[in-house]
Scaffold this motif. Structure first.
Motif, PDB file in Angstrom:
ATOM      1  N   ILE A 161     124.441  37.776  54.100  1.00 52.06           N
ATOM      2  CA  ILE A 161     123.656  37.468  52.906  1.00 52.06           C
ATOM      3  C   ILE A 161     122.982  38.734  52.389  1.00 52.06           C
ATOM      4  N   ARG A 165     117.159  39.942  48.893  1.00 54.59           N
ATOM      5  CA  ARG A 165     116.813  38.848  47.977  1.00 54.59           C
ATOM      6  C   ARG A 165     115.794  37.894  48.593  1.00 54.59           C
ATOM      7  N   PHE A 166     115.641  37.935  49.911  1.00 54.95           N
ATOM      8  CA  PHE A 166     114.750  37.002  50.594  1.00 54.95           C
ATOM      9  C   PHE A 166     113.462  37.678  51.067  1.00 54.95           C
ATOM     10  N   PRO A 246     115.999  31.797  47.380  1.00 54.59           N
ATOM     11  CA  PRO A 246     114.969  32.651  48.001  1.00 54.59           C
ATOM     12  C   PRO A 246     113.545  32.218  47.645  1.00 54.59           C
ATOM     13  N   MET A 249     112.773  28.986  49.560  1.00 52.12           N
ATOM     14  CA  MET A 249     112.489  29.280  50.966  1.00 52.12           C
ATOM     15  C   MET A 249     111.083  29.854  51.129  1.00 52.12           C
ATOM     16  N   ALA A 267     122.161  28.176  55.346  1.00 55.05           N
ATOM     17  CA  ALA A 267     120.753  27.946  55.012  1.00 55.05           C
ATOM     18  C   ALA A 267     119.835  28.353  56.163  1.00 55.05           C
ATOM     19  N   GLU A 270     119.440  32.065  55.830  1.00 52.41           N
ATOM     20  CA  GLU A 270     118.567  32.352  54.686  1.00 52.41           C
ATOM     21  C   GLU A 270     117.111  32.084  55.037  1.00 52.41           C
ATOM     22  N   SER A 274     113.962  34.755  55.422  1.00 46.64           N
ATOM     23  CA  SER A 274     112.705  34.517  54.708  1.00 46.64           C
ATOM     24  C   SER A 274     111.513  34.413  55.648  1.00 46.64           C
TER      25      SER A 274
END
Length: 373
Positions: A161, A165-166, A246, A249, A267, A270, A274
């Protein structure tokens, strides 16, 4: 390198997101990409403008028209290798590639057994040069169900990933009270994701943990049954399908992921990226992905009582959630970075193209006769 990426999906899910992501990243690295799909494709807006899109797929399995259209597009593009991402792709575009002696690489994302049928032996045993599993669990299920597969042609490349972005994103406004502890599920509402077990567990949590709020992000065929089971149950928030994952989360305090059959569990990764603790079923690839170093808490699959107890335990222990979140972020950064994944796909596609094109330095990977990598 000229690469054809294929995805014949009608609906948006993890496989479609990954097909679009690989297309973007391979294109960004300078590869000439031909994307084969249906005339109406759910992730078309995620395909870069510089990628040639050929909406040639559709109809029944083994459709002569889809095969012919795919073959024509591949000849025009001059592709060096093909990456297929769904079973449907194998019965159309991959057959077209085979008629052109174009090496086919399969991405297998579901931890489901292969059927011992003649066409499966052809599609998985004879047609591809390589099969990429998204986890060791997926690879093991394939090999256990299909002893006719060549182990040397199957390899594992974990999903990656875009970690940045997170990190440091704004929290999505989910309409929750300030003192709420947000317990989220993000994914498709399908039976194998354990969503009905979650619904039954939440009935118990709602009665005993007043600050806990259940945030359901997604859609799917089990939503009517979930709504029926949760009718009248307090603190349930139906968010629907969201693309700002993002930000969603970032607004949660805990991710619950009770899948009973999971090829990878994107997920969960992700969430870890996060800095979210994850509560997962010990099933499929989830133990492999989450690991045993304290990033997540495991419960038995199909066990609503254990799931409810796990939720209550973590909701009531913010310090433990913080420690788990830090460990999860560290694990995600070390194992599931995007560029690491793209490096491996690029390497496998290049090796496959060189082998079939007759490179003297490449090992023999003719159809059905590939060597270990």
């Amino acid at each position: 390198m000229r690469i054809s990426v294929v995805n014949a999906a009608r609906n948006y899910g993890g496989q479609e997101a990954m097909a679009a992501l690989l297309t973007r990243r391979l294109h960004a690295r300078g590869h000439d990409i031909l994307f084969l799909c249906r005339p109406v494709y759910p992730a078309l807006e995620e395909i870069p403008s510089g990628v040639e899109v050929a909406p040639v797929l559709g109809g029944m399995d083994w459709s002569p028209l889809s095969i012919w259209r795919s073959r024509r597009a591949l000849r025009r593009h001059g592709a060096d290798a093909m990456l297929v991402t769904t079973n449907k792709d194998l019965r159309s575009a991959a057959v077209a590639a085979r008629t052109l002696d174009l090496p086919v690489v399969i991405r297998r994302a579901m931890a489901r057994p292969l059927k011992d049928r003649v066409h499966y032996r052809y599609l998985y045993g004879e047609l591809p040069v390589r099969i990429i599993a998204n986890s060791h669990a997926t690879r093991l299920v394939m090999l256990d169900s299909a002893p006719w597969l060549d182990e040397d042609r199957t390899t594992v490349v974990h999903n990656g990933i875009e970690l940045r972005r997170f990190h440091g994103v704004d929290r999505a406004d989910l309409g929750l009270p300030e003192d709420a502890v947000a317990v989220g599920f993000v994914g498709r509402f399908v039976a194998w994701k354990g969503v009905l077990t979650l619904a039954d567990a939440w009935k118990r949590v709602a009665l005993s943990v007043p600050r806990a709020h259940l945030v359901l992000v997604g859609e799917g065929e089990e939503e009517p049954e979930m709504r029926r089971r949760l009718e009248g149950v307090e603190r349930v928030h139906w968010i629907g399908f969201r693309q700002d994952v993002p930000e969603v989360m970032a607004a949660l305090d805990l991710l619950v992921y009770p899948s009973v059959m999971e090829g990878f569990g994107l997920a969960a990764v992700e969430a870890m990226a996060s800095s979210l603790p994850v509560l997962v079923a010990r099933a499929g690839s989830l133990p492999e992905v989450v690991g045993d170093d304290g990033a997540g808490l495991f419960v038995p699959p199909h066990d609503a009582s254990a799931l409810a107890e796990g939720i209550a335990t973590l909701v009531g222990d913010p310090e433990r959630r913080e420690v788990m979140g830090r460990r999860g972020r560290s694990r995600a950064s070390a194992m599931f970075g995007l560029e690491r994944m793209v490096d491996r796909y690029e390497e496998i596609l290049r090796d496959s193209a060189r082998a079939v094109n007759g490179s003297d330095s490449a090992p023999d990977r003719r159809w059905g006769a590939t060597s270990a990598h």
